[in-house]
Structures are given as structure tokens and as C-alpha cells.
Design a protein around this motif. Sequence first.
Motif, PDB file in Angstrom:
ATOM      1  N   ARG A  21     -29.995 -54.817  66.302  1.00  0.00           N
ATOM      2  CA  ARG A  21     -28.904 -54.171  67.045  1.00  0.00           C
ATOM      3  C   ARG A  21     -27.719 -53.857  66.151  1.00  0.00           C
ATOM      4  O   ARG A  21     -26.632 -53.599  66.632  1.00  0.00           O
ATOM      5  CB  ARG A  21     -28.447 -55.074  68.200  1.00  0.00           C
ATOM      6  N   GLY A  22     -27.909 -53.907  64.861  1.00  0.00           N
ATOM      7  CA  GLY A  22     -26.819 -53.589  63.941  1.00  0.00           C
ATOM      8  C   GLY A  22     -25.979 -54.813  63.635  1.00  0.00           C
ATOM      9  O   GLY A  22     -26.109 -55.858  64.249  1.00  0.00           O
ATOM     10  N   ASP A  23     -25.153 -54.656  62.649  1.00  0.00           N
ATOM     11  CA  ASP A  23     -24.255 -55.726  62.237  1.00  0.00           C
ATOM     12  C   ASP A  23     -22.843 -55.389  62.707  1.00  0.00           C
ATOM     13  O   ASP A  23     -22.616 -54.407  63.377  1.00  0.00           O
ATOM     14  CB  ASP A  23     -24.276 -55.872  60.714  1.00  0.00           C
ATOM     15  N   ALA A  36     -26.712 -59.923  78.952  1.00  0.00           N
ATOM     16  CA  ALA A  36     -26.022 -58.672  78.635  1.00  0.00           C
ATOM     17  C   ALA A  36     -24.741 -58.505  79.438  1.00  0.00           C
ATOM     18  O   ALA A  36     -24.067 -57.489  79.326  1.00  0.00           O
ATOM     19  CB  ALA A  36     -26.959 -57.488  78.864  1.00  0.00           C
ATOM     20  N   THR A  37     -24.389 -59.509  80.260  1.00  0.00           N
ATOM     21  CA  THR A  37     -23.126 -59.441  80.986  1.00  0.00           C
ATOM     22  C   THR A  37     -21.956 -59.816  80.072  1.00  0.00           C
ATOM     23  O   THR A  37     -20.812 -59.582  80.415  1.00  0.00           O
ATOM     24  CB  THR A  37     -23.120 -60.352  82.230  1.00  0.00           C
ATOM     25  N   ILE A  69     -25.898 -60.458  70.001  1.00  0.00           N
ATOM     26  CA  ILE A  69     -27.099 -59.775  69.496  1.00  0.00           C
ATOM     27  C   ILE A  69     -26.797 -58.955  68.247  1.00  0.00           C
ATOM     28  O   ILE A  69     -27.717 -58.615  67.503  1.00  0.00           O
ATOM     29  CB  ILE A  69     -27.761 -58.885  70.570  1.00  0.00           C
ATOM     30  N   ASN A  70     -25.524 -58.669  67.994  1.00  0.00           N
ATOM     31  CA  ASN A  70     -25.163 -57.887  66.815  1.00  0.00           C
ATOM     32  C   ASN A  70     -24.430 -58.717  65.758  1.00  0.00           C
ATOM     33  O   ASN A  70     -23.784 -58.157  64.872  1.00  0.00           O
ATOM     34  CB  ASN A  70     -24.336 -56.664  67.208  1.00  0.00           C
ATOM     35  N   ALA A  71     -24.545 -60.033  65.843  1.00  0.00           N
ATOM     36  CA  ALA A  71     -23.941 -60.881  64.812  1.00  0.00           C
ATOM     37  C   ALA A  71     -24.603 -60.586  63.470  1.00  0.00           C
ATOM     38  O   ALA A  71     -25.739 -60.105  63.402  1.00  0.00           O
ATOM     39  CB  ALA A  71     -24.117 -62.363  65.169  1.00  0.00           C
ATOM     40  N   GLU A  72     -23.889 -60.861  62.418  1.00  0.00           N
ATOM     41  CA  GLU A  72     -24.443 -60.675  61.077  1.00  0.00           C
ATOM     42  C   GLU A  72     -25.723 -61.508  60.931  1.00  0.00           C
ATOM     43  O   GLU A  72     -25.747 -62.677  61.286  1.00  0.00           O
ATOM     44  CB  GLU A  72     -23.405 -61.115  60.038  1.00  0.00           C
ATOM     45  N   ASN A  73     -26.778 -60.886  60.468  1.00  0.00           N
ATOM     46  CA  ASN A  73     -28.088 -61.503  60.234  1.00  0.00           C
ATOM     47  C   ASN A  73     -28.816 -61.906  61.520  1.00  0.00           C
ATOM     48  O   ASN A  73     -29.764 -62.686  61.490  1.00  0.00           O
ATOM     49  CB  ASN A  73     -27.985 -62.706  59.291  1.00  0.00           C
ATOM     50  N   THR A  92     -38.380 -55.192  75.435  1.00  0.00           N
ATOM     51  CA  THR A  92     -38.106 -54.296  76.556  1.00  0.00           C
ATOM     52  C   THR A  92     -36.762 -54.619  77.193  1.00  0.00           C
ATOM     53  O   THR A  92     -35.943 -53.724  77.446  1.00  0.00           O
ATOM     54  CB  THR A  92     -39.233 -54.381  77.608  1.00  0.00           C
ATOM     55  N   GLU A  93     -36.516 -55.891  77.466  1.00  0.00           N
ATOM     56  CA  GLU A  93     -35.245 -56.301  78.072  1.00  0.00           C
ATOM     57  C   GLU A  93     -34.074 -56.021  77.132  1.00  0.00           C
ATOM     58  O   GLU A  93     -33.002 -55.602  77.575  1.00  0.00           O
ATOM     59  CB  GLU A  93     -35.276 -57.774  78.475  1.00  0.00           C
ATOM     60  N   LEU A  94     -34.287 -56.229  75.847  1.00  0.00           N
ATOM     61  CA  LEU A  94     -33.235 -55.946  74.865  1.00  0.00           C
ATOM     62  C   LEU A  94     -32.921 -54.450  74.849  1.00  0.00           C
ATOM     63  O   LEU A  94     -31.765 -54.052  74.713  1.00  0.00           O
ATOM     64  CB  LEU A  94     -33.673 -56.427  73.481  1.00  0.00           C
ATOM     65  N   GLY A  95     -33.938 -53.614  75.028  1.00  0.00           N
ATOM     66  CA  GLY A  95     -33.726 -52.173  75.067  1.00  0.00           C
ATOM     67  C   GLY A  95     -33.000 -51.716  76.320  1.00  0.00           C
ATOM     68  O   GLY A  95     -32.233 -50.751  76.292  1.00  0.00           O
TER      69      GLY A  95
END
Length: 118
Positions: free
Chosen positions: A13-15, A51-52, A72-76, A97-100
Amino acid sequence: LIYAGWQRARFRRGDGGPGVVQVDEGQVTYYGPLDGGAVALSDLNQLTLDATSTPPVWALQAPGYAPLRIPINAENAEALFDAFAQLPGIATEKMLTELGKLPNHPVVIWVKEPKRLH
């Protein structure tokens, strides 16, 4: 090998999110700006995607401890994919799927099966 790479790409999900994740010898450690902690994968009894939260977080629960909440976008954070894949019986495709989708409610991704007495 290609399929595993595709799954990892879907997980990432990126950094730039708050904190840093470290996975080492079966232990997940999160160093956050306001909180953090560590949990052994063998001690986990539930993994939830929430995701809330802003940003959305993975909530790792172990008996006797407050959930370890990792953005989910924390470094590493991509290192969590391989850590979660080690959880017995995890449905990796459900997790991706849920993450998407990032639903507007917490979703239990994995629960540890209770040990059976013989």
C-alpha cells in the motif's frame, strides 16, 4: 513465483504512513510515533483489517495484550505479507480482496484454531 510476486504487489500500500514495521524470526515489531509494540506470530489468535481507522490498520491480537495496530502504509509494512502467510490456514486471497476493498467496518482475516484435546 510469478503468482507470489503478484500477491505481494496487491498487498503493498505504499510507504509514507506512520511508523516502521520489522519482522524478524517470527516476531512482528511496530515502532510508531505514538505507540508500538511487538508480538510473536505464534502468540497471535486473531488478525483483523480495520479500515475505519485513518490510515487503515492491521490489528494483531494476542491473549493478554492490547491489539498491536499497524498502519497498512507504515514503512516496511509489505514485510507483513510473508509473516501473515505463515499463519496456519490463512486465506491469503480473502486477505488481499478485503485489502483491495477496504470495507467500512473491521474484517476478521484470520482466527487461530483452538487446540483440541485428545
